[in-house]
Design an enzyme around this catalytic site. Structure first.
Site, PDB file in Angstrom:
ATOM      1  N   ASN A 163       0.857  -1.193   0.000  1.00  0.00           N
ATOM      2  CA  ASN A 163       0.000   0.000   0.000  1.00  0.00           C
ATOM      3  C   ASN A 163       0.891   1.240   0.000  1.00  0.00           C
ATOM      4  O   ASN A 163       1.420   1.634   1.027  1.00  0.00           O
ATOM      5  CB  ASN A 163      -0.903  -0.032   1.249  1.00  0.00           C
TER       6      ASN A 163
ATOM      7  N   LYS B  37       0.107   4.241  -0.413  1.00  0.00           N
ATOM      8  CA  LYS B  37      -0.575   5.447   0.089  1.00  0.00           C
ATOM      9  C   LYS B  37      -0.307   6.620  -0.878  1.00  0.00           C
ATOM     10  O   LYS B  37      -0.313   6.407  -2.074  1.00  0.00           O
ATOM     11  CB  LYS B  37      -0.129   5.738   1.518  1.00  0.00           C
TER      12      LYS B  37
ATOM     13  N   HIS C  57      -9.778   1.740   4.516  1.00  0.00           N
ATOM     14  CA  HIS C  57      -8.527   1.917   5.258  1.00  0.00           C
ATOM     15  C   HIS C  57      -8.734   2.972   6.351  1.00  0.00           C
ATOM     16  O   HIS C  57      -9.471   3.935   6.149  1.00  0.00           O
ATOM     17  CB  HIS C  57      -7.416   2.354   4.287  1.00  0.00           C
TER      18      HIS C  57
ATOM     19  N   GLU D 200      -7.034   5.335   7.297  1.00  0.00           N
ATOM     20  CA  GLU D 200      -6.732   6.713   6.880  1.00  0.00           C
ATOM     21  C   GLU D 200      -7.882   7.320   6.072  1.00  0.00           C
ATOM     22  O   GLU D 200      -8.120   8.519   6.119  1.00  0.00           O
ATOM     23  CB  GLU D 200      -5.413   6.729   6.087  1.00  0.00           C
TER      24      GLU D 200
ATOM     25  N   GLU E  16      -6.041  -4.304  10.730  1.00  0.00           N
ATOM     26  CA  GLU E  16      -5.016  -3.292  10.954  1.00  0.00           C
ATOM     27  C   GLU E  16      -5.374  -2.469  12.191  1.00  0.00           C
ATOM     28  O   GLU E  16      -6.161  -1.514  12.088  1.00  0.00           O
ATOM     29  CB  GLU E  16      -4.941  -2.344   9.758  1.00  0.00           C
TER      30      GLU E  16
ATOM     31  N   GLY F  59       1.845   2.783  10.891  1.00  0.00           N
ATOM     32  CA  GLY F  59       2.838   3.846  10.742  1.00  0.00           C
ATOM     33  C   GLY F  59       3.464   4.316  12.052  1.00  0.00           C
ATOM     34  O   GLY F  59       4.065   5.384  12.109  1.00  0.00           O
TER      35      GLY F  59
ATOM     36  N   SER G  29       2.794  -1.447  10.779  1.00  0.00           N
ATOM     37  CA  SER G  29       4.231  -1.435  11.105  1.00  0.00           C
ATOM     38  C   SER G  29       4.932  -2.763  10.809  1.00  0.00           C
ATOM     39  O   SER G  29       5.795  -3.205  11.570  1.00  0.00           O
ATOM     40  CB  SER G  29       4.451  -1.021  12.564  1.00  0.00           C
TER      41      SER G  29
HETATM   42  P1  PGA Z   1       2.393   0.785   7.801  1.00  0.00           P
HETATM   43  O1  PGA Z   1       0.967   0.941   7.111  1.00  0.00           O
HETATM   44  O2  PGA Z   1       2.966  -0.529   7.314  1.00  0.00           O
HETATM   45  O3  PGA Z   1       3.183   1.971   7.341  1.00  0.00           O
HETATM   46  O4  PGA Z   1       2.165   0.768   9.277  1.00  0.00           O
HETATM   47  C1  PGA Z   1       0.123  -0.170   6.951  1.00  0.00           C
HETATM   48  C2  PGA Z   1      -1.166   0.283   6.317  1.00  0.00           C
HETATM   49  O5  PGA Z   1      -1.671   1.355   6.663  1.00  0.00           O
HETATM   50  O6  PGA Z   1      -1.717  -0.402   5.460  1.00  0.00           O
END
Ligand code: PGA
Length: 244
Positions: free
Chosen positions: A8, A10, A86, A88, A163, A169, A205
């Site tokens: 992903n 983003k 997601h 976000e 998640e 993140g 993460s």
């Molecule tokens: P990350 O993001 O690996 O940077 O924690 C995972 C995600 O949001 O899909």
């Protein structure tokens, strides 16, 4: 079912040239690349082994929906998967479970495979794993309302990514055993104990040091990788784990 790794990206990288380099470096079987909309077409033409995913979709077919991208437009570009819900999107773009439910239905009816993201905030998780399960069960119930009943779901058409929001993140990943327990719970919720095969992924993460621990868990069928998917060396170490 084989384990899969979703990259992903983003809102990265910031140029097409970098997206091309990254796509070439990530083009392996079992990998699903989710670039920003503007890079989908180019990345789709470059990849030979990996599959293509969009990071979002709108639920209408066409019309006056400024900024929206329809399932059919994605299909036309060779997109196979779409990430929906997601955290976000929920937090920064105000997506509700109702909107997410419409998107899931629209995507499935156009033959896109859905990667639905669910997960709890720290305020919930700190009360314990049961509180997190209740939260996730509620998200699943709303996001998949009338989906499991009315859509002839094939095992591969609906993937759930667990998640935990506090792990995204932050460098603070969940314990693999806890995520595996949650993944098993999610499978039971979605398939209603019909023992139907489905994939549940872990995200939050993930890096080359912890990926193996998650992939070894019996109920975790792959990973959704954000930050680490932008670093070709790091990401290739993660990909190699699914060929073992
Ligand atoms: P990350 O993001 O690996 O940077 O924690 C995972 C995600 O949001 O899909």
């Amino acid at each position: 079912m084989n384990k899969i790794i979703i990259a992903n990206w983003k809102m990265n990288p910031n140029t097409l040239a970098k997206a091309i380099r990254l796509a070439k470096a990530s083009d392996e079987k079992g990998v699903v690349i989710a670039p920003p909309f503007v890079f989908l077409e180019t990345v789709g033409k470059i990849i030979r082994r990996a599959s293509l995913a969009a990071q979002d979709v709108f639920y209408e077919e066409s019309g006056a929906f400024t900024g929206g991208v329809s399932p059919k437009m994605l299909k036309g570009l060779g997109v196979e998967y779409v990430i929906i819900g997601h955290s976000e999107r929920r937090n920064h773009f105000g997506e509700t479970d109702e909107t997410i439910n419409k998107k899931v239905k629209a995507a499935l009816s156009h033959g896109l495979k859905v990667i639905l993201c669910v997960g709890e905030q720290w305020a919930v998780r700190k009360k314990g794993i049961q509180a997190a399960k209740n939260f996730v069960a509620n998200q699943l119930r709303k996001d998949l309302q009338s989906v499991t009943k009315n859509y002839k779901l094939k095992a591969k058409s609906l993937i759930i990514a667990y998640e935990p929001v506090w792990a995204i993140g932050t460098g603070r990943n969940d314990k693999p055993e806890n995520s595996s327990e949650m993944a098993e719970f999610i499978k039971r919720q979605v398939t209603r104990n019909k023992r139907q095969d489905m994939r549940v992924l872990y995200g939050g993460s993930v890096n080359s040091r912890n990926a193996k621990l998650f992939l070894e868990m019996p109920n975790i069928d792959g990973l959704l990788v954000g930050g680490a998917s932008l670093d070709p060396r790091e990401f290739s170490k993660i990909i190699r784990l699914i060929y073992k």
